[in-house]
Write a protein that holds these residues in place. Structure first.
Motif, short mmCIF file in Angstrom:
data_model
loop_
_atom_site.label_atom_id
_atom_site.label_comp_id
_atom_site.label_asym_id
_atom_site.label_seq_id
_atom_site.Cartn_x
_atom_site.Cartn_y
_atom_site.Cartn_z
N UNK A 159 -7.88 -0.43 -0.08
CA UNK A 159 -6.84 -0.23 -1.26
C UNK A 159 -5.49 0.38 -0.64
N UNK A 160 -4.47 -0.13 -1.08
CA UNK A 160 -3.29 -0.03 -0.61
C UNK A 160 -2.52 0.81 -1.77
N UNK A 161 -1.93 1.79 -1.65
CA UNK A 161 -1.23 2.65 -2.62
C UNK A 161 -0.02 3.22 -2.17
N UNK A 162 0.77 3.92 -3.16
CA UNK A 162 1.91 4.57 -3.02
C UNK A 162 1.73 5.91 -3.05
N UNK A 163 2.71 6.81 -2.42
CA UNK A 163 2.39 8.20 -2.50
C UNK A 163 2.59 8.47 -4.05
N UNK A 164 1.73 9.42 -4.37
CA UNK A 164 1.65 9.84 -5.71
C UNK A 164 0.54 9.08 -6.54
N UNK A 180 0.63 12.11 0.98
CA UNK A 180 1.20 11.73 2.30
C UNK A 180 0.77 10.39 2.54
N UNK A 181 1.66 9.90 3.29
CA UNK A 181 1.55 8.64 3.84
C UNK A 181 0.95 8.44 4.99
N UNK A 211 -4.65 3.10 2.45
CA UNK A 211 -3.29 3.04 3.06
C UNK A 211 -2.38 3.67 2.19
N UNK A 212 -1.52 4.54 2.45
CA UNK A 212 -0.52 5.03 1.73
C UNK A 212 0.73 4.83 2.19
N UNK A 213 1.66 4.14 1.53
CA UNK A 213 2.88 3.95 1.98
C UNK A 213 3.09 2.93 2.90
N UNK A 214 4.12 3.01 3.76
CA UNK A 214 4.24 2.27 4.95
C UNK A 214 4.50 2.94 6.20
N UNK A 215 4.46 4.31 6.14
CA UNK A 215 4.70 5.05 7.58
C UNK A 215 3.18 5.42 7.97
N UNK A 216 2.89 4.82 8.83
CA UNK A 216 1.31 4.65 9.36
C UNK A 216 1.56 5.41 10.53
#
Length: 147
Positions: free
Chosen positions: A45-50, A92-93, A113-118
């Motif tokens: 699952x890919x999500x955005x912060x929040x 948090x990403x 995976x949260x955001x793009x800062x991995x």
């Protein structure tokens, strides 16, 4: 309207818009699913912060918990109760790995995976996993790296 009230109204409107944009995703914990026996569906699952992910104990013998050291630095681990739904809001990403404790040996794992800062991607990939979990994580790493 005074400048203060205008600023307050704009701030409240902006805060409402930001919170309204947060999404909720659902991941089922299953005895049988598209990925085989003892799976999270979807496993990636890919999500955005929040955003929030609700792990549903669709089949009751499962839980969701963080795989040790497979979350960004400073994030509190999750340990859901057996047979209970668990809702997690991700702030948090980074890469988060989850398992069903009773069925981890059978490869019951999931990735969020949260955001793009991995920043924790390489550390997470380097963690020792059992054979089945390692096999199930392989296609998930590809998806994570695709950002």
């Amino acid at each position: 309207m005074t400048p203060f009230r205008t600023l307050l109204a704009v701030s409240l409107l902006a805060a409402t818009c930001v919170s309204a944009q947060a999404a909720e995703f659902t991941v089922k914990m299953l005895n049988n699913g598209p990925g085989g026996m003892m799976v999270f569906d979807p496993a990636f699952t890919k999500v955005a912060p929040g955003d929030t992910v609700k792990f549903l104990a669709t089949d009751k013998g499962h839980n969701v918990e963080t795989i040790k050291n497979m979350a960004p630095e400073g994030v509190a681990p999750v340990k859901g109760a057996l047979g209970k739904d668990e809702t997690i809001t991700f702030e948090k990403e980074g890469v988060y790995g989850f398992k069903c404790a009773p069925h981890y040996i059978m490869g019951m794992v999931a990735m969020v995976v949260v955001g793009s800062n991995l920043e924790n991607l390489e550390k997470a990939k380097g963690l020792e996993q059992n054979k089945m979990a390692k096999q199930r994580f392989e296609p998930l790493w590809v998806k994570a790296e695709a950002k």
